[in-house]
Design an enzyme around this catalytic site. Structure first.
Site, PDB file in Angstrom:
ATOM      1  N   GLN A  27      41.174  53.922  40.944  1.00 17.15           N
ATOM      2  CA  GLN A  27      42.226  53.316  40.126  1.00 17.15           C
ATOM      3  C   GLN A  27      42.930  54.350  39.253  1.00 17.15           C
ATOM      4  O   GLN A  27      44.160  54.342  39.119  1.00 17.15           O
ATOM      5  CB  GLN A  27      41.644  52.199  39.256  1.00 17.15           C
ATOM      6  CG  GLN A  27      41.280  50.938  39.996  1.00 17.15           C
ATOM      7  CD  GLN A  27      42.489  50.182  40.521  1.00 17.15           C
ATOM      8  OE1 GLN A  27      43.592  50.295  40.004  1.00 17.15           O
ATOM      9  NE2 GLN A  27      42.273  49.395  41.570  1.00 17.15           N
ATOM     10  N   HIS A 107      40.099  46.132  34.230  1.00 17.38           N
ATOM     11  CA  HIS A 107      39.109  45.094  34.550  1.00 17.38           C
ATOM     12  C   HIS A 107      38.550  44.603  33.230  1.00 17.38           C
ATOM     13  O   HIS A 107      38.393  45.376  32.281  1.00 17.38           O
ATOM     14  CB  HIS A 107      38.015  45.692  35.429  1.00 17.38           C
ATOM     15  CG  HIS A 107      36.892  44.758  35.795  1.00 17.38           C
ATOM     16  ND1 HIS A 107      37.086  43.430  36.091  1.00 17.38           N
ATOM     17  CD2 HIS A 107      35.553  44.972  35.923  1.00 17.38           C
ATOM     18  CE1 HIS A 107      35.916  42.866  36.389  1.00 17.38           C
ATOM     19  NE2 HIS A 107      34.984  43.776  36.287  1.00 17.38           N
ATOM     20  N   ASP A 190      36.472  38.004  39.566  1.00 16.61           N
ATOM     21  CA  ASP A 190      36.396  39.300  40.237  1.00 16.61           C
ATOM     22  C   ASP A 190      34.955  39.620  40.633  1.00 16.61           C
ATOM     23  O   ASP A 190      34.684  40.014  41.771  1.00 16.61           O
ATOM     24  CB  ASP A 190      36.940  40.392  39.316  1.00 16.61           C
ATOM     25  CG  ASP A 190      37.067  41.738  40.016  1.00 16.61           C
ATOM     26  OD1 ASP A 190      37.967  41.881  40.849  1.00 16.61           O
ATOM     27  OD2 ASP A 190      36.255  42.633  39.721  1.00 16.61           O
ATOM     28  N   GLU A 194      33.536  39.850  44.533  1.00 12.19           N
ATOM     29  CA  GLU A 194      32.882  41.065  45.021  1.00 12.19           C
ATOM     30  C   GLU A 194      31.485  40.777  45.558  1.00 12.19           C
ATOM     31  O   GLU A 194      31.094  41.281  46.610  1.00 12.19           O
ATOM     32  CB  GLU A 194      32.783  42.082  43.885  1.00 12.19           C
ATOM     33  CG  GLU A 194      34.109  42.679  43.455  1.00 12.19           C
ATOM     34  CD  GLU A 194      34.005  43.460  42.163  1.00 12.19           C
ATOM     35  OE1 GLU A 194      34.985  44.130  41.800  1.00 12.19           O
ATOM     36  OE2 GLU A 194      32.947  43.403  41.491  1.00 12.19           O
TER      37      GLU A 194
END
Length: 338
Positions: A27, A107, A190, A194
Site C-alpha cells: 500500500q 485500514h 475487512d 480476509e
C-alpha cells in the site's frame, strides 16, 4: 450509502499541505507514487536501514526517518503493518503531531480496537483502497482507479471529509468510487472477508480440493490446473459482472454442478464457523490474539507460514508456471521495486 467521484473532490484542499506516507510496502508504495504523480508534496517515512529505503529513493521520492517525516507533515498516512502501528505511533508519530494535523489510515484496525488513541485536537480519517497496493498503483498508471472506503473519526478542523476525499482522489480512488463508511464497519468486514473468504477460506478450499484429487490418485499437475490455476479464470468473470456473469460464461454442466454441489461443500458447519469467526472479530478476541502473537516474536505465525510455503501444490505450481512465461510479464508484484 454515500458515494463520491472525482467531480466531488477538490485537490486544491491539499495544496500547501505535505503528506507523510509511513511505510513503503504494497500500500505504501502505491499511495506515495500516486500522490506524487497527482502533484501532491510527499515524503516517505521509514526506519533507517530499511530495505524499502532505496526502493523509494529509486522511485524519485523524498525519504527520511519515520519520526522526522511525521513531524514535518500536515497529513500523516500510517501504512505500516497493523502489528507495528501502535508502537510506532507512541514512539515516533505522536511526539511530532500538532493540533490541526491529519492522522490517516489505510485500514481501521488500530483506531477501532483502540491500539492508537489520537488527541482530540487531531483530525483522523481513513482512506482504504479495496484492493492490494500493487493493483492500486497499476490501475492508476492505466488512468483507472480502485474503489476506496472513506471514514471520518475526528474532525476538529471541520474539513476532514474534504481532505480525505481529496486524498482518495489523488491516489486514484475517486476515478472508480469512494464509499463513505465507518472505522468499525471497515475493520470488521475487512477482517471477516480476509479470514473466511478471500484468503483463509479460499486457500483452505484450494488446498483441500488439490489434496482430494491427489489422494484419489490423479496427477498433481491435473489437480493444480483444476483447483488452483483456473480459479483466476472464474474470479475474473465474477469480478467483471458478478456470479450471474460467471454462470453465463461456463458450461451448463459446470453451472448445474455449481448450483447443486456448492452447498454441500459450504454446509451448516462452515456457516457456523464463519459466524464464530465474525464474533471473534467483533469482540476484539482476534485483534488481541494477533497482537500477542506479534509481541511473542510470532513463533506460531512463522511456523504456519513455513508449512504453507512447503505445501506440495507450491512446487507443482512453480514447475507449471515455468512452462507459461507470459505469466511473468507485467507482474503486479515486483519485489525489487515494492
Amino acid at each position: 450509502m454515500q458515494v463520491y467521484y472525482d467531480r466531488d473532490a477538490d485537490l486544491g484542499v491539499l495544496k500547501g499541505k505535505k503528506v507523510a506516507v509511513l511505510g513503503y510496502g504494497s500500500q505504501g508504495h502505491a499511495h506515495a507514487n500516486n500522490l506524487r504523480d497527482s502533484g501532491i508534496e510527499v515524503v516517505v517515512g521509514l526506519r533507517r536501514g530499511s530495505s524499502s529505503w532505496p526502493k523509494a529513493e529509486n522511485a524519485g521520492l523524498e525519504v527520511t526517518e519515520t519520526a522526522e517525516a511525521a513531524r514535518a507533515a500536515d497529513i500523516v498516512m500510517i501504512l505500516l503493518p497493523d502489528e507495528l502501528q501502535g508502537e510506532a505511533y507512541a514512539k515516533e508519530i505522536k511526539p511530532g503531531l500538532k493540533s490541526g494535523n491529519y492522522l490517516a489510515f489505510g485500514h481501521g484496525f488500530n483506531i477501532h480496537f483502540k491500539r492508537i488513541v489520537p488527541p482530540p485536537s487531531v483530525n483522523v480519517f481513513m482512506v482504504a483502497p479495496k484492493g492490494p497496493g500493487h493493483l492500486l498503483r497499476s490501475e492508476f498508471q492505466k488512468g483507472r482507479g480502485v474503489p476506496c472506503l472513506l471514514a471520518i473519526q475526528q474532525d476538529p478542523s471541520d474539513d476532514t471529509k474534504k481532505v480525505g476525499l481529496a486524498y482518495a482522489s489523488a491516489i486514484g480512488g475517486a476515478r472508480a468510487a469512494v464509499i463513505e463508511t465507518t472505522f468499525k464497519d471497515e475493520t470488521e468486514t475487512d477482517l471477516f472477508g480476509e479470514q473466511s473468504v478471500l484468503c483463509g477460506g479460499l486457500t483452505a478450499l484450494i488446498q483441500t480440493g488439490y489434496e482430494t484429487l491427489v489422494n484419489a490418485g490423479y496427477p498433481p499437475e491435473m489437480a493444480y490446473f483444476e483447483c488452483v490455476h483456473e480459479v483466476k479464470l472464474i474470479v475474473d468473470l465474477i469480478y467483471e459482472g458478478g456470479l450471474t456473469n460467471m454462470r453465463y460464461s461456463i458450461s451448463n454442466t459446470a453451472e448445474y454442478g455449481d448450483l447443486t454441489r456448492g452447498k454441500r461443500v459450504i454446509g451448516p458447519e462452515v456457516r457456523q464457523a464463519m459466524q464464530n469467526i465474525l464474533k471473534d472479530i467483533q469482540s476484539g478476541k482476534f485483534a488481541e490474539e494477533w497482537i500477542n502473537e506479534y509481541r511473542c516474536g510470532m513463533p506460531h505465525f512463522t511456523e504456519l507460514r513455513k508449512e504453507a510455503a512447503n505445501h506440495p501444490l507450491e512446487k507443482v505450481g512453480e514447475g507449471l508456471r515455468a512452462m507459461m512465461p507470459w505469466l511473468a510479464q507485467n507482474r503486479l508484484v515486483d519485489k525489487s521495486k515494492n
